[in-house]
Each structure stands twice: as structure tokens, then as C-alpha cells.
Design a protein around this motif. Structure first.
Motif, PDB file in Angstrom:
ATOM      1  N   GLY B  30       0.831  -1.207   0.000  1.00  0.00           N
ATOM      2  CA  GLY B  30       0.000   0.000   0.000  1.00  0.00           C
ATOM      3  C   GLY B  30       0.860   1.250   0.000  1.00  0.00           C
ATOM      4  O   GLY B  30       0.593   2.221  -0.719  1.00  0.00           O
ATOM      5  N   ARG B  31       1.908   1.238   0.809  1.00  0.00           N
ATOM      6  CA  ARG B  31       2.803   2.391   0.872  1.00  0.00           C
ATOM      7  C   ARG B  31       3.617   2.531  -0.402  1.00  0.00           C
ATOM      8  O   ARG B  31       4.131   3.612  -0.709  1.00  0.00           O
ATOM      9  CB  ARG B  31       3.747   2.258   2.080  1.00  0.00           C
ATOM     10  CG  ARG B  31       3.110   2.763   3.346  1.00  0.00           C
ATOM     11  CD  ARG B  31       3.731   2.150   4.578  1.00  0.00           C
ATOM     12  NE  ARG B  31       2.693   1.888   5.562  1.00  0.00           N
ATOM     13  CZ  ARG B  31       2.418   2.674   6.586  1.00  0.00           C
ATOM     14  NH1 ARG B  31       3.150   3.740   6.803  1.00  0.00           N
ATOM     15  NH2 ARG B  31       1.437   2.384   7.400  1.00  0.00           N
ATOM     16  N   ALA B  32       3.782   1.435  -1.118  1.00  0.00           N
ATOM     17  CA  ALA B  32       4.497   1.506  -2.397  1.00  0.00           C
ATOM     18  C   ALA B  32       3.538   1.898  -3.526  1.00  0.00           C
ATOM     19  O   ALA B  32       3.924   1.900  -4.696  1.00  0.00           O
ATOM     20  CB  ALA B  32       5.159   0.160  -2.688  1.00  0.00           C
ATOM     21  N   GLY B  33       2.284   2.205  -3.184  1.00  0.00           N
ATOM     22  CA  GLY B  33       1.355   2.738  -4.180  1.00  0.00           C
ATOM     23  C   GLY B  33       0.348   1.742  -4.740  1.00  0.00           C
ATOM     24  O   GLY B  33      -0.479   2.100  -5.574  1.00  0.00           O
TER      25      GLY B  33
END
Ligand SMILES: Cc1ncc(C[n+]2csc(CCOP(=O)(O)OP(=O)(O)O)c2C)c(N)n1
Ligand code: SF4
Ligand SMILES: [Mg+2]
Lengths: 285, 587
Positions: B30-33
Motif C-alpha cells: 500500500g505504501r508503495a502505491g
């Protein structure tokens, strides 16, 4: 200083005429409640009477204060919600022996354990009045009734001992026909900070007329009884059910006290801050 | 060729870090998009037993759990045995070299990795196995692990060098994948995010929504899959000036919620089917005494104790019709995780505005799935408060109290059916009651009063039925209309897309408020559809029956009670096999 308005006991009497039968003990409990309210100068707009279902459950309708007529057996959890939502309110729960100890019996020990700062008055007639005379959890062994035609096979619940076991903060027994003493008990119950339980003998003249037996049988706890002595309180409770007075007192932090402390210690927050914790950090802050 | 999204499954024994590995992978991705949506199964045992974590990730918003597994990672043999049937025709399996042998059919699309051994060598402990698994997946899919490593460091900040060891395992897993595994799976790379996103579960979203709405009293009794609402509010509510109480049962929970609601608080309880059953009598009281309250029912597979950790949509009848007599209430069903937040606020708004109990129907799969959603701007989600006596012009028939006069006409018959509510502590004392009553709240058993009061209590909801929120996709005219409720919406929309690819036009219609049902709008939409299919995760087709009886619209039922949510393919296949022909014949 807030101004105390002196109110006559009649000021608490609504214009709804009680539906109770002549001689019903609930009249006495109602009158004692008016007098206790008057002594305390309670503001009807800041007082809530919560009840369940039964003849006794009609009680709130006869008082000018706020009232809440819940379903059968649920007066205590309802009263908890009222008190916790606004601790400034004076909250009184009332009901019958069936309401409080049969269908609602599961709530009683928890209200006591939590030490909700309310006063609970049970109009104990040892019978189901509203449904016309079946036995209740406080009916006598061998008692005949429409639902126990051969005599009650069950033994009565000792409400005083039950309340002491659950560590209710204030445990007392009164009687509808001992008006002055009952007024004092209700007053003391309201003044007690914590869960106050008053079992008031309140004869049902139509289906279990114990008026004479109780009038003849009741006596008072010895002056020497120390309500802070739990073992002694138990001993008295096991002794003789027809004894009136304050059996037990145990003041300790109430549910309100504890939650107010929690709120005070907590760092204020918002829903948006909660969402911060789920944010993925994909855009520059 | 890169896929738009992939469905990953981690399968093993609980205690091996399957779930925590899945969680951390999902956050890291999620943090990587990447957008994500998870699904997990719980072991029936309290400790030990097989468990599975599924996540579908992709470059665009994920709507459903995924039609089949693209990548299955088996922590042990049982993981393979229980999950290999979900693997798609091109799906890949990575098996633990030490403990798992795949069957012949997967021989040419499976790989072995000695997870524990790599963990021991890199991080000094075989317990880093799940991190090697996560590293392997990231390596295979070429997902950047920078954000993941930060998460690991934060998670183990208080545990000495466990964080460093885990990062070493993660990297070793990734290195091994890049060096020793062929590049068999590619997923589209996400573009830059236009708006901030959050990753949370349906229950977490309900908690956030309720706090935004102004919740100040919560009471509940533990039950799967609703317990985490009690737990998070117990921790959270004091910070919002409220209280959360664990009661002795669900009856006490709702009774106290009604007491608090009567007193002016915004109050809520959350439960699952068995608890809602216990609350039935009090729902009738709330409807009759006109007390605002929100009841969350996170549905699980019934009847009775049923399958407590499995999802189902089988409490609709109980929510809409439960309780004796004919008790007005509102039933709202969110369809996605962000919708859980919106619907929670809408539930409070409806409870307050119409002075009714509102049941918010989630289900196990929605309550517990993690989903990436755009971060809602809470300032745009409007919060409504009830009309109190203090709000309306002073006087207004309120009697001064303490003089023995009649109570304030709390249940005044008004045009809208909504009467201003006096709040204890302020002038206007009256008795709130479930006994049939006149305007003053005084008991009355006449037929006229009963009629007038039932009219009042039901008709006030007409405005809600007319204006409630509905989501529609597709054209006004279509060969197939998918009409549903709750968490099936994502799969239904995706099914419509699959059908479109096959040349079948399909539309979807999802009302949020199921009671009162927006009958007129359903009827109007139905006119444009050749055939209407109602997919439900229940046995009898509860919503389909409601639509048939209330809207007089014929529908085809699609029911499954596997304990799992629908996949888009299940819905699309059903339609192609059964309905397309019918539609064709009708046309
Ligand atoms: C759920 C439910 N069950 C049964 C009843 C019927 N009911 C009404 S009052 C009552 C018992 C009343 O006895 P008690 O609580 O002792 O009150 P009393 O009438 O004696 O004051 C019963 C069984 C009901 N109202 N609700
Ligand atoms: S039936 Fe009994 S309890 Fe009920 S009102 Fe008459 S006397 Fe009182
Ligand atoms: Mg009784």
C-alpha cells in the motif's frame, strides 16, 4: 452555590392517577419517594425514574420527573445508560420482584459490581401482580398460585444476601407501610454514592395479600448492627427475611468516578487523527 | 505481459506468522502505491490450525477478492492441500522446500524455497520464515521494500534487534527470488497517487465513522466478528469524552444504549446475528418510544452458532422484520470499507433525524477485510443532530414542571411525524414508553391513538425512503441488471465488466437503505433491464424475496453459502450460463 428550590411532595405527583388496586403497597412506596424527593429538593427536570414492566413498572408515569418505562426486566441496564450519558442526573430505577430477579435477574449483580451510582427500589410483593398472581422468585416455598397449583417447589431468593454477595454499595430493606422509615431509606439510598438497593415489601392486595403477615412480622435491625461489617450483614440477611433497615454499606469509587478519571487521563483526539494512523503516506503531508 | 492486478495467498499454520506476514505485506505494498483488498480465513481452533491470508493488489482500486489465486505461497503441506484448488490455470505456487511437496499438475509452475533456512542464515532465526516469504513475494513481483522495511523497524522498535533480523530475512528472501526464481509474474506498476489513501478494515471504518458522527456511549458484548469494535472503542472513546462498556449480555448492551440515547447521547452497540436476536424486543421499544440508536450487526454464517468465523448475508430478514408487532426501524448496508465509514455516519444521521433505531448491516468479510481506499475528507461528511425541545421556539406547549400539570407532549403528532425531543436535564419532562401512548406519552389503548401513532412512526420514514443513497453503474437499458446489497457490490460491478467483455450489457443497482426500501427507484430502474439477478450470500434469497414482494419485480436468485464472498467470475458465469439465454429468449 446553586439555589435550592423547596418543593412540596405534591409537586412530584403527576396528574396521572395510579392504576393500582386499593391497598396496593406501591402507593406507599410512591408516597415515600415523593417525600424523599421533596427533602432532597430534586429538580424533576434533572431526575429520571427508570422502570421495567409490571404493576410497579407504571411508577414513572405518576411522577412529574423524567421517566423511562422500558421493557420487562431491563430497568437496570437502561438506568446505567442514562447515568453514564449524563452523570449529573439523579437516576432512580424501580420495578417488581419478577422484573428485577426473574427476567432481569442477570443484570442485578453486574449493576452492583459496576457500582453504578443509581438507587434501585424493588417493590417486592412476592408475586407477579400484573399478570395476575403467578409465583415470583421471591414467593414462598409451597405457596399456591395459578402457576403453582400444588404449591411452589422453588425456594425464595434471599435478595439481601444476594445484594451483599454482589457487593452492592448500599443494601436495605423497607416496607411500604412503614412510611417514615422507607422515606429515610430512599433518602439514604439516593445520598449514597454508588449502587443503592432497597427491597421494599409492598403487598399485592389482589393476588398475594401479605399485608397483615408483614405488618405483624417485620422488625428492625439492632441498633448495634454495623453495616460496614460484611460478614455481620450476611449473618443478618440469613437470619430472618422480615428484618428492616440498612444491612450493608460499602462506599467505593463509582462507575462514573472511574470513567471520568479515564476521560481525564486520556489525550483528547478526533476521528481525523484516528485516520492518520491508517494513512499510507502517499502524498506529501 | 503484466497483469492489472494479482491475487496472492499465503497458507500455513497459525502461529507461523502467516497473518502478520500478510498484514505487513499489504501495508508495505500500500505504501508503495498498490491498491489492496484482503480476505482471510480463521482457524476454528483457538490456538493452532490452518490459516490463510489472501490479498489482491493492483495499480487500480480493487473491488473484490479475486477470481482465483495467481500466486500461492505454501508455508507447509497443509497450506498446499487446502488451498491449491483456488489456484488459477496460470497460477504459480511457491512451496516451502522443507515441508511441502506439490502434486504433479503444478510441477511446471511451482518453485521450492527453503524459507526457514534462508531466515536462519540471514537473520539468525527460523522464526523469520514469514519475512522470507514476504521478501520472496516482493522480489518476484518487483515491489520496492523501502516502506516495508520502515514498517518492520517501527513494529519491532521495542524488541531489540528483532527488527533488523526481520529486515535481513526480508532482503534475503527478495535476493533469492531475484537470483533463483524465473520472472513469471508481472503486475502493472502503480502511478503516483493523486490523493492520500488509507488502509483499514470495515470495522475500523465503522469506528472512525461513529466517532466522526459524535458517538459518546458504546456498549457491547464480545462476539465474532464484532468484538474488535468494542475493543477499539474501549481504547479510543475516553479520548473523545465518551464511555465504552462491556455489558453482561446483548440485551443489557442495547438497553443501556437506549438509555443513553434517550438522555441525548449518540449511542451505539455492535454485535453479530446471535446478539441481534437477543436485542429484538428492545428494537421494538426503540421504534415505539422513538429513541435514536445505532446497532451494528456484522453478519456471520448462521443459523444458531453456525460458522462464527465465516461470512454470510443471512440477517437481513431479522434486521428488517425482527421484533414483535410492527416496529419501525432503518436498515443500512455498506458495500465497501470506505462506505462503512460513510454509512456509519448516515446511520447516526438517520437515527437522530428520525428518532429511530438504525441497524447497520456489515458482514464478516467486509468487517475484517483490509482495503485501500481514498482518505475521506471528514469535513465533507455532514453530521446531523436530533431536533430537541430546546432547539424549537421556547414555550411550545412545554409545561413548567413540578406543578402537577400534564407532561410535555413528547409524541406530538406533527406533519413530518418528527416531534421535538426533550433531553433529561433540561425542561420538558415526560415518560418515554413502549406502551401505546398519546401525545403526552400517557398510556392509551384506543384504536384511534394506536392508528395515529403507528402512522406517525412509520410515515416519518417516507422522507428517508425517497432520498436514500443508491449507487448505480451501467446504462439505463441493459440485458442484465444486478441488484444487490452490502458487500457483494464490488464483485457485481466487476462481473458487469466481465460480461461487457463478452458483449453482454449489464448494470448494477445497490441501495444503501434496505428499510425503508426505495421501492419506486428500484421499480423504475428495473424497467430498463431484460433480466434482473440478485446475488446474495444466503440460502433463501432474503433480499430477492423482498424485492419481489415490495417492488413486484421478478428477479432471478443467485445464492451461495460457502462462507466466502462472491467472486466476480461466479456472478458473471452464473449470468452467462443461466440468464443470458433467458434474456435472449425474452428479447
Ligand atoms: C418479555 C416479557 N415477558 C412477559 C411479560 C409479561 N409480564 C408483564 S409484568 C410480568 C411480571 C410482573 O411481576 P413483577 O415484576 O413482580 O411486578 P408486579 O406486577 O408484581 O409489580 C410479566 C411476566 C412481558 N411484559 N414481557
Ligand atoms: S395487582 Fe397487586 S401489585 Fe398490581 S396493582 Fe393490584 S395490588 Fe398492586
Ligand atoms: Mg411482583
Amino acid at each position: 452555590m446553586t439555589e435550592t428550590i423547596v418543593r412540596d411532595p405534591k409537586a412530584y405527583k403527576s396528574d396521572l392517577k395510579p392504576i393500582w388496586c386499593p391497598g396496593c403497597g406501591d402507593f406507599g412506596v410512591l408516597a415515600a419517594t415523593f417525600r424523599a424527593f421533596s427533602e432532597l429538593g430534586l429538580d424533576p427536570d434533572k431526575t429520571v425514574i427508570v422502570s421495567g414492566i409490571g404493576c410497579s413498572g407504571r411508577f414513572p408515569g405518576f411522577v412529574t420527573s423524567y421517566g423511562y418505562h422500558s421493557v420487562h426486566g431491563r430497568a437496570l441496564p437502561t438506568a446505567m445508560g442514562v447515568k453514564m450519558a449524563n452523570p449529573d442526573l439523579e437516576v432512580i430505577a424501580v420495578g417488581g420482584d419478577g422484573d428485577g430477579f426473574a427476567i432481569g435477574g442477570g443484570h442485578f449483580p453486574h449493576a452492583a459490581r459496576r457500582n453504578i451510582d443509581i438507587t434501585y427500589v424493588v417493590m417486592n410483593n412476592e408475586i407477579y401482580g400484573l399478570t395476575k398472581g403467578q409465583v415470583s422468585p421471591t414467593s414462598q416455598h409451597d405457596q399456591k398460585s395459578p402457576s403453582s397449583p400444588f404449591g411452589n417447589t422453588e425456594s425464595p431468593l434471599n435478595t439481601m444476601a444476594t445484594a451483599i454477595a454482589a457487593d452492592a454499595s448500599f443494601v436495605a430493606r423497607g416496607a411500604s407501610f412503614r412510611a417514615k422509615e422507607l422515606t429515610e431509606l430512599i433518602l439514604a439510598g439516593i445520598n449514597n454514592k454508588g449502587f443503592s438497593f432497597i427491597d421494599a415489601y409492598s403487598p399485592c392486595t389482589s393476588f398475594n395479600n401479605t399485608t397483615q403477615i408483614w405488618k405483624d412480622g417485620v422488625r428492625y435491625l439492632d441498633e448495634s448492627h454495623d453495616p460496614s461489617d460484611r460478614a455481620a450483614a450476611f449473618a443478618r440477611a440469613l437470619d430472618d427475611p422480615m428484618t428492616l433497615g440498612v444491612y450493608y454499606k460499602h462506599e467505593r469509587p463509582t462507575m462514573v468516578d472511574q470513567f471520568e478519571a479515564l476521560k481525564k487521563a486520556a489525550k483528547p483526539s478526533t476521528a481525523d487523527e484516528l485516520l492518520d494512523g491508517y494513512a499510507l503516506g502517499l502524498t506529501a503531508a | 505481459m503484466a497483469l492489472p492486478d494479482i491475487t496472492l495467498q499465503l497458507a500455513g499454520e497459525s502461529g507461523e506468522g502467516v497473518i502478520s506476514g500478510g498484514d505487513i505485506f499489504t501495508s508495505g505494498a500500500g505504501r508503495a502505491g498498490y491498491w489492496a483488498l484482503t480476505f482471510r480465513t480463521y482457524p476454528a481452533e483457538i490456538k493452532g490450525g490452518p490459516c490463510m491470508f489472501q490479498v489482491r493488489i493492483g495499480a487500480n482500486r480493487i473491488k473484490s477478492i479475486g477470481n482465483h489465486t495467481d500466486l500461492l505461497v505454501c508455508f507447509n503441506q497443509e497450506g498446499f492441500d487446502l488451498q491449491h484448488e483456488t489456484v488459477g490455470p496460470e497460477g504459480i505456487i511457491i512451496a516451502d522446500a522443507e515441508s511441502c511437496k506439490v502434486t504433479d499438475e503444478f510441477a511446471d509452475r511451482s518453485f521450492e524455497v527453503p524459507f526457514s533456512q534462508i531466515a536462519e542464515e540471514a537473520g539468525g532465526s527460523r522464526r523469520g520464515k514469514n519475512m522470507v516469504v514476504v521478501g520472496t513475494v516482493c522480489g518476484l513481483l518487483d515491489i520496492d521494500t523501502t516502506a516495508l522495511e520502515q514498517l518492520i523497524l517501527a513494529r519491532y522498535a521495542h524488541k531489540g534487534d528483532v527488527g533488523e533480523a526481520n529486515i535481513a530475512s526480508l532482503r534475503a528472501g527478495g535476493d533469492n527470488a531475484r537470483q533463483n526464481l524465473p520472472s513469471v509474474l508481472n503486475v502493472d506498476k502503480p502511478g503516483p497517487a493523486e490523493r492520500e489513501r488509507i488502509l483499514l478494515s470495515g470495522n475500523q471504518a465503522i469506528v472512525a465513522g461513529s466517532l466522526h458522527a459524535g458517538l459518546s456511549y458504546y456498549a457491547g458484548y464480545p462476539i465474532t466478528p464484532a468484538s474488535d469494535i468494542l475493543e477499539s472503542l474501549a481504547a479510543r472513546l475516553p479520548r473523545h469524552g465518551g464511555v465504552a462498556i462491556q455489558t453482561e449480555d446483548e440485551i443489557a448492551a442495547l438497553a443501556s444504549v437506549l438509555g443513553a440515547g434517550y438522555t441525548g447521547a449518540k449511542a451505539m452497540t455492535a454485535t453479530s446475528g446471535p446478539g441481534l436476536s437477543l436485542m429484538s424486543e428492545l428494537i421494538g421499544l426503540a421504534g415505539t418510544a422513538e429513541i435514536p440508536a445505532v446497532i451494528v450487526d456484522s453478519m456471520r454464517a448462521g443459523p444458531s452458532t453456525g460458522m462464527p468465523t465465516k461470512t454470510e448475508q443471512s440477517d437481513l430478514n431479522q434486521a428488517v422484520y425482527g421484533s414483535h408487532g410492527e416496529a419501525p426501524r432503518v436498515v443500512i448496508a455498506p458495500t465497501t470499507v470506505d462506505d462503512c465509514l460513510t454509512c456509519a455516519v448516515e446511520a447516526f444521521n438517520a437515527a437522530e433525524t428520525y428518532q429511530v433505531p438504525v441497524i447497520l448491516l456489515s458482514d464478516q468479510s467486509l468487517s475484517h477485510r483490509l482495503e485501500t481506499v481514498e482518505r475521506p475528507d471528514l469535513s465533507e461528511i455532514e453530521v446531523e443532530d436530533r431536533l430537541t425541545l430546546a432547539d424549537v421556539a421556547s414555550g411550545n406547549g412545554a409545561s413548567p414542571n413540578g406543578d402537577g400539570n400534564s407532561a410535555y407532549p413528547r409524541y406530538k403528532l406533527t406533519e413530518s411525524g418528527i416531534s421535538p425531543m426533550p433531553i433529561p436535564g433540561t425542561p420538558g419532562s415526560y415518560v418515554s414508553t413502549g406502551i401505546e401512548h398519546d401525545e403526552q406519552g400517557h398510556p392509551s389503548y384506543t384504536g384511534e391513538i394506536h392508528q395515529a401513532m403507528q402512522d406517525k412512526r412509520w410515515k416519518k420514514l417516507d422522507a428517508l425512503a425517497a432520498g436514500s443513497r443508491v449507487t448505480v453503474t451501467g446504462a439505463e437499458k441493459a440485458q442484465v441488471g444486478i441488484l444487490g446489497w452490502g458487500s457483494t457490490e464490488g464483485a457485481a460491478i466487476e462481473a458487469a465488466e466481465l460480461l461487457a467483455a463478452e458483449g453482454v450489457t449489464a448494470a448494477t443497482f445497490y441501495p444503501r437503505v434496505l428499510c425503508p426500501l426505495p421501492v419506486d427507484r428500484i421499480k423504475k430502474w428495473a424497467e430498463g433491464m431484460d433480466v434482473i439477478v440478485v446475488p446474495e450470500v444466503n440460502y433463501t434469497g432474503q433480499f430477492a424475496r423482498m424485492v419481489r414482494s415490495d417492488c413486484e419485480v421478478p428477479v432471478v436468485q443467485l445464492n451461495q453459502i460457502s462462507g466466502r464472498p462472491f467472486t466476480a467470475k461466479q456472478i458473471a458465469d452464473f449470468i452467462t450460463e443461466n440468464v443470458k439465454t433467458a434474456a435472449g429468449a425474452a428479447a
